[in-house]
Enzyme design. Structure first.
Site, PDB file in Angstrom:
ATOM      1  N   ARG A  44       0.859  -1.183   0.000  1.00 37.24           N
ATOM      2  CA  ARG A  44       0.000   0.000   0.000  1.00 37.24           C
ATOM      3  C   ARG A  44       0.893   1.230   0.000  1.00 37.24           C
ATOM      4  NH1 ARG A  44       2.325   2.141   3.634  1.00 37.24           N
ATOM      5  NH2 ARG A  44       0.782   3.773   3.571  1.00 37.24           N
ATOM      6  N   GLY A  45       0.238   2.399  -0.210  1.00 35.67           N
ATOM      7  CA  GLY A  45       1.007   3.624  -0.403  1.00 35.67           C
ATOM      8  C   GLY A  45       1.079   3.885  -1.907  1.00 35.67           C
ATOM      9  N   ARG A  87      -7.668  -0.682  -6.530  1.00 36.55           N
ATOM     10  CA  ARG A  87      -7.890   0.458  -5.622  1.00 36.55           C
ATOM     11  C   ARG A  87      -8.074   1.717  -6.477  1.00 36.55           C
ATOM     12  NH1 ARG A  87      -4.265   1.040  -0.484  1.00 36.55           N
ATOM     13  NH2 ARG A  87      -6.175   2.038   0.220  1.00 36.55           N
ATOM     14  N   GLN A 194      -1.802   2.657   9.952  1.00 36.82           N
ATOM     15  CA  GLN A 194      -0.515   2.682   9.227  1.00 36.82           C
ATOM     16  C   GLN A 194       0.538   3.484   9.988  1.00 36.82           C
ATOM     17  OE1 GLN A 194      -3.519   3.223   7.869  1.00 36.82           O
ATOM     18  NE2 GLN A 194      -3.609   2.725   5.700  1.00 36.82           N
ATOM     19  N   ASP A 235      -2.375  10.798  -2.383  1.00 35.28           N
ATOM     20  CA  ASP A 235      -2.726   9.688  -3.274  1.00 35.28           C
ATOM     21  C   ASP A 235      -3.132  10.199  -4.648  1.00 35.28           C
ATOM     22  OD1 ASP A 235      -3.049   8.545  -0.438  1.00 35.28           O
ATOM     23  OD2 ASP A 235      -2.919   6.822  -1.781  1.00 35.28           O
ATOM     24  N   ASN A 245      -5.746  12.347   0.304  1.00 35.91           N
ATOM     25  CA  ASN A 245      -4.781  11.561   1.075  1.00 35.91           C
ATOM     26  C   ASN A 245      -5.548  10.790   2.154  1.00 35.91           C
ATOM     27  OD1 ASN A 245      -1.965  10.838   1.515  1.00 35.91           O
ATOM     28  ND2 ASN A 245      -2.175  11.866   3.484  1.00 35.91           N
ATOM     29  N   LYS A 246      -4.823  10.024   2.931  1.00 31.46           N
ATOM     30  CA  LYS A 246      -5.437   9.158   3.939  1.00 31.46           C
ATOM     31  C   LYS A 246      -6.460   9.917   4.786  1.00 31.46           C
ATOM     32  CE  LYS A 246      -5.115   5.717   4.298  1.00 31.46           C
ATOM     33  NZ  LYS A 246      -6.151   4.809   3.711  1.00 31.46           N
TER      34      LYS A 246
HETATM   35  O1  MRU Z   1      -4.541   3.288   2.118  1.00 35.12           O
HETATM   36  P1  MRU Z   1      -3.050   3.490   2.008  1.00 35.12           P
HETATM   37  O2  MRU Z   1      -2.295   3.002   3.198  1.00 35.12           O
HETATM   38  O3  MRU Z   1      -2.517   2.951   0.698  1.00 35.12           O
HETATM   39  O4  MRU Z   1      -2.893   5.052   1.968  1.00 35.12           O
HETATM   40  C1  MRU Z   1      -1.615   5.613   1.850  1.00 35.12           C
HETATM   41  C2  MRU Z   1      -1.606   7.062   2.024  1.00 35.12           C
HETATM   42  O5  MRU Z   1      -2.620   7.710   2.131  1.00 35.12           O
HETATM   43  C3  MRU Z   1      -0.297   7.727   1.935  1.00 35.12           C
HETATM   44  O6  MRU Z   1      -0.291   8.838   2.757  1.00 35.12           O
HETATM   45  C4  MRU Z   1      -0.125   8.107   0.478  1.00 35.12           C
HETATM   46  O7  MRU Z   1      -0.045   6.985  -0.339  1.00 35.12           O
HETATM   47  C5  MRU Z   1       0.911   9.042   0.137  1.00 35.12           C
HETATM   48  S1  MRU Z   1       2.525   8.735   0.652  1.00 35.12           S
HETATM   49  C6  MRU Z   1       3.218   7.532  -0.208  1.00 35.12           C
END
Ligand code: MRU
Length: 344
Positions: A44-45, A87, A194, A235, A245-246
């Site tokens: 993920r990321g 995703r 995370q 993202d 973003n998250k």
């Molecule tokens: O759901 P995830 O864990 O894939 O979300 C990740 C994030 O929101 C990160 O902050 C984002 O990918 C940017 S940093 C690489």
């Protein structure tokens, strides 16, 4: 090792679901397994998902028994379709797939064997470039970090979220490598934790001073002057500078503005989607209720409780001080300056 790597037809990746308890390496040889790993968040990321999709496509090409160029290209479209369904929010997934499909359309690649080899090289190049890009972002971002800064961060934006080094955490790493004595407030990042599971693990491994906080503590810390800068990843960044973003990032940005704390998003240009005018056009992933109702195997809410679980939120551009990219720090007006930084 890197978070994800290619080894002669095997995709190796750290299973991020198992951290911090166990360091388990998955070895995948089928593109369906890569799609599963992205969907289930074993990887993920945003940048790491992009690299995974690229290697997934390379695996799909290897698995194919197509005998002609046309047959293989058609099969690769199907592989890409499956990977694209995993995703929806992180644009790096779609960016990576488009980059690889663009490469195989080169008419100079005439045979299936040539296409397979070209895809493997392109996926590897994409992964290698990610590390170099993160280091450049880190170098730019470190300019806004002062010795002694308390940095508040959200989710995991480190080596695990990328191929290596990280986006927002890459900035922290770069500042630390320059000798700046920083301290990081790490949001636990409910519901999937995370921050607690991954960012804390990475920073402790590197010996960078950090303190884990419940997400709800961020406002208190900012109001009492204990945060100098907020750094999170992205993202997807829309053309006007709105940042998906998250979930929880928006709240941090608003709190930062209220308390006079600068707030930056750190993202490679591959995360900037100029095709979308603003954040309302960014698809926001919704995930299963169990992410909210069950923590570490323990149910924390009544069975059958209705749950809403958006995985991302959008921070309107006006709350951001800047967006840190590998080509420099973008300041308002974002609409004009983001285009410049993407188009070089
Ligand atoms: O759901 P995830 O864990 O894939 O979300 C990740 C994030 O929101 C990160 O902050 C984002 O990918 C940017 S940093 C690489």
């Amino acid at each position: 090792m890197r978070t994800i790597e290619w080894d002669n037809g095997t995709v190796r990746m750290i299973d991020q679901r198992r951290l911090p308890d166990e360091l388990v390496i998955l070895e995948l040889t089928d593109y369906h397994e890569v799609a599963w790993a992205i969907r289930e968040m074993a990887v993920r990321g945003a940048p790491a998902i992009g690299a995974a999709a690229a290697f997934g496509l390379a695996l799909g090409a290897r698995q194919s028994t197509a005998r002609s160029r046309a047959e293989l290209l058609s099969e690769l479209e199907s592989v890409a379709h499956i990977l694209r369904q995993t995703r929806p929010t992180a644009v790096n997934l779609f960016w990576a797939i488009d980059r690889l499909l663009g490469r195989v359309r080169d008419p100079a690649l005439k045979t299936p064997a040539e296409i397979v080899a070209a895809l493997e090289r392109e996926a590897q190049a994409l992964a290698d470039e990610d590390v170099a890009i993160n280091r450049r972002m880190g170098a730019h971002g470190a300019e806004i970090i002062s010795d002694g800064d308390n940095i508040l961060t959200h989710c995991n934006t480190g080596s695990l979220a990328t191929v290596d080094y990280g986006t927002a955490l890459g900035v922290v790493r770069a500042a630390w490598e320059q000798g700046k004595r920083v301290h990081v407030w790490v949001d636990e990042t409910r519901p999937r934790l995370q921050g607690a599971r991954l960012t804390a693990w990475e920073l402790m491994h590197d010996g960078i001073p950090m303190t884990l906080i419940a997400d709800n503590a961020a406002g208190h810390l900012m109001r009492t002057g204990q945060v100098d800068v907020v750094l999170f990843g992205a993202d997807r960044v829309a053309a006007n500078g709105d940042v998906a973003n998250k979930i929880g990032s928006y709240k941090l940005a608003v709190l930062a503005r209220e308390n006079g704390v600068p707030c930056y998003s750190v993202a490679p240009t591959s995360t900037i989607d100029l095709s979308l005018p603003d954040g309302d056009a960014i698809p926001i992933e919704e995930r299963e209720p169990e992410e909210v109702t069950i923590i570490g195997g323990t149910r924390i809410a009544p069975p059958g409780v209705p749950v809403y679980n958006p995985a991302f939120d959008v921070t309107p551009y006006r709350y951001l001080t800047g967006i840190i990219t590998e080509n420099g720090i973008v300041y308002p007006p974002f609409k004009r300056n983001l285009r410049r930084v993407v188009e070089g």
